[in-house]
Write a protein that holds these residues in place. Structure first.
Motif, mmCIF file in Angstrom:
data_model
loop_
_atom_site.group_PDB
_atom_site.id
_atom_site.type_symbol
_atom_site.label_atom_id
_atom_site.label_comp_id
_atom_site.label_asym_id
_atom_site.label_seq_id
_atom_site.Cartn_x
_atom_site.Cartn_y
_atom_site.Cartn_z
ATOM 1 N N GLY A 9 0.851 -1.184 0.000
ATOM 2 C CA GLY A 9 0.000 0.000 0.000
ATOM 3 C C GLY A 9 0.884 1.230 0.000
ATOM 4 N N THR A 10 0.440 2.313 -0.620
ATOM 5 C CA THR A 10 1.294 3.511 -0.676
ATOM 6 C C THR A 10 1.354 4.199 0.694
ATOM 7 O OG1 THR A 10 0.671 3.787 -2.986
ATOM 8 C CG2 THR A 10 1.756 5.642 -1.948
ATOM 9 N N ALA A 11 0.229 4.282 1.382
ATOM 10 C CA ALA A 11 0.209 4.940 2.695
ATOM 11 C C ALA A 11 0.830 4.036 3.760
ATOM 12 C CB ALA A 11 -1.210 5.301 3.077
ATOM 13 N N GLU A 12 0.475 2.758 3.730
ATOM 14 C CA GLU A 12 0.996 1.800 4.716
ATOM 15 C C GLU A 12 1.317 0.477 4.037
ATOM 16 O OE1 GLU A 12 -1.216 1.297 8.301
ATOM 17 O OE2 GLU A 12 -1.633 3.429 8.507
ATOM 18 N N CYS A 34 5.462 -1.724 9.994
ATOM 19 C CA CYS A 34 4.664 -1.113 8.944
ATOM 20 C C CYS A 34 5.401 0.131 8.441
ATOM 21 C CB CYS A 34 3.298 -0.743 9.526
ATOM 22 S SG CYS A 34 2.074 -0.357 8.279
ATOM 23 N N VAL A 35 5.677 0.188 7.137
ATOM 24 C CA VAL A 35 6.308 1.374 6.554
ATOM 25 C C VAL A 35 5.195 2.358 6.217
ATOM 26 C CG1 VAL A 35 7.625 2.293 4.603
ATOM 27 C CG2 VAL A 35 8.192 0.039 5.540
ATOM 28 N N LYS A 36 5.268 3.543 6.821
ATOM 29 C CA LYS A 36 4.232 4.542 6.559
ATOM 30 C C LYS A 36 4.804 5.700 5.752
ATOM 31 C CE LYS A 36 1.549 3.454 10.654
ATOM 32 N NZ LYS A 36 0.917 3.881 11.891
ATOM 33 N N THR A 37 4.002 6.218 4.836
ATOM 34 C CA THR A 37 4.423 7.407 4.084
ATOM 35 C C THR A 37 3.297 8.428 4.155
ATOM 36 O OG1 THR A 37 3.529 6.778 1.921
ATOM 37 C CG2 THR A 37 5.740 5.957 2.448
ATOM 38 N N ARG A 46 7.461 8.913 -1.874
ATOM 39 C CA ARG A 46 6.830 7.870 -1.053
ATOM 40 C C ARG A 46 7.198 6.479 -1.565
ATOM 41 N NH1 ARG A 46 0.574 9.403 -0.768
ATOM 42 N NH2 ARG A 46 0.588 8.031 1.038
ATOM 43 N N LEU A 47 7.131 6.305 -2.892
ATOM 44 C CA LEU A 47 7.449 4.995 -3.467
ATOM 45 C C LEU A 47 8.930 4.664 -3.272
ATOM 46 C CD1 LEU A 47 5.257 5.223 -6.682
ATOM 47 C CD2 LEU A 47 4.867 3.707 -4.742
ATOM 48 N N THR A 141 -2.311 -3.984 11.948
ATOM 49 C CA THR A 141 -2.996 -4.991 11.118
ATOM 50 C C THR A 141 -2.223 -5.323 9.840
ATOM 51 O OG1 THR A 141 -5.033 -4.014 11.923
ATOM 52 C CG2 THR A 141 -5.248 -5.578 10.129
ATOM 53 N N HIS A 142 -1.673 -4.275 9.171
ATOM 54 C CA HIS A 142 -0.955 -4.531 7.908
ATOM 55 C C HIS A 142 0.267 -5.436 8.121
ATOM 56 C CE1 HIS A 142 -3.398 -2.039 5.364
ATOM 57 N NE2 HIS A 142 -3.277 -1.009 6.175
ATOM 58 N N ALA A 143 0.896 -5.318 9.301
ATOM 59 C CA ALA A 143 2.057 -6.171 9.602
ATOM 60 C C ALA A 143 1.591 -7.610 9.831
ATOM 61 C CB ALA A 143 2.802 -5.635 10.815
ATOM 62 N N ALA A 144 0.426 -7.771 10.490
ATOM 63 C CA ALA A 144 -0.146 -9.119 10.694
ATOM 64 C C ALA A 144 -0.502 -9.738 9.338
ATOM 65 C CB ALA A 144 -1.380 -9.024 11.581
ATOM 66 N N ASP A 145 -1.047 -8.917 8.436
ATOM 67 C CA ASP A 145 -1.378 -9.398 7.083
ATOM 68 C C ASP A 145 -0.117 -9.795 6.311
ATOM 69 O OD1 ASP A 145 -4.036 -8.969 7.605
ATOM 70 O OD2 ASP A 145 -4.144 -7.043 6.556
ATOM 71 N N ALA A 146 0.961 -9.069 6.548
ATOM 72 C CA ALA A 146 2.238 -9.382 5.889
ATOM 73 C C ALA A 146 2.801 -10.703 6.416
ATOM 74 C CB ALA A 146 3.231 -8.245 6.114
#
Lengths: 157, 157
Positions: A9-12, A34-37, A46-47, A141-146
């Motif tokens: 995801g671009t934001a997270e 989680c990498v946040k931008t 960001r990318l 959550t995004h880290a758990a999904d990863a």
């Protein structure tokens, strides 16, 4: 084998790193974050941050394979393009380190981890805890999904 | 100012580099080429090549801004995702060199170059020749398209 799992995801962008042993059911959580931008920053900046952070983590943890959550099949073109850009940046990092990339759809991830393609978020998180033999659901959550997509690759091999 | 124009694609990414002078109608073609990648190679390897080749060209020609052709508005999710991945890799190169990125849709490019959003390919190519004061249409087509989007940014400023 060290596997880096990515929920793009671009934001997270969620990242989960695990270690597996051949011919063993043991899967060990090594790292998750989680990498946040910021949406205030330019898209290219960001990318580049996503690419750079993932590249550093591949190097730091000596990841040998990457598992990426792919798009939901019925996404619209606008979000497909946005997530595609994040996946592009992530793949450049994998390409730079010459590690293979495996993609899993949300449906495949649920099916592999819970046995059921339409599993609820909570069931998926419970499966992640069970596979990693940990007490708490990894956050955010995004880290758990990863971690979930990384486990998919571990179970596949 | 040196502008690098990009027509993105995983198999073929067109690149066109031009130079413009402030308060002048003069636009000079500096370089154009097409980065090709093989479908036999891994996606991550291909995207890394696109990133790397563009990064080298930005450095070599000291490009100060990037113009990228964006998606056609009514693309389907599958091709939006594929082109999105190529754009992601391209933007990582721009982010690495901290140059600003401007996106132009196919309709905008046609409108800016020919005055007509539904212009035919031939009309667009004639406009590229006219603006660059060159006799032949640059080849391959993707490189000509990349010069077209670069000219859009030059005319916009």
């Amino acid at each position: 084998m060290i596997i880096i799992g990515i929920d793009p995801g671009t934001a997270e962008t969620g990242i989960g790193i695990i270690e597996t042993e051949k011919n063993s059911q043991k899967i060990l959580r090594i790292h998750h974050e989680c990498v946040k931008t910021s949406s205030k920053d330019e898209k290219a900046f960001r990318l580049h941050k996503i690419y750079n952070d993932i590249s550093c983590l591949i190097k730091k943890y000596k990841a040998e394979a990457m598992a990426v959550e792919s798009l939901f099949f019925n996404t619209n073109a606008k979000s497909a393009s946005a997530v595609g850009q994040a996946i592009g940046a992530i793949m450049v990092a994998a390409g730079a380190h010459k590690i293979p990339v495996y993609q899993f759809s949300p449906l495949q991830i649920k099916k592999i981890l819970t046995g059921y393609g339409r599993a609820e978020k909570k069931q998926l998180q419970s499966a992640v805890k069970k596979h990693l033999k940990i007490v708490d659901i990894p956050k955010p959550t995004h880290a758990a999904d990863a971690l979930a997509v990384a486990i998919c690759l571990a179970l596949k091999d």
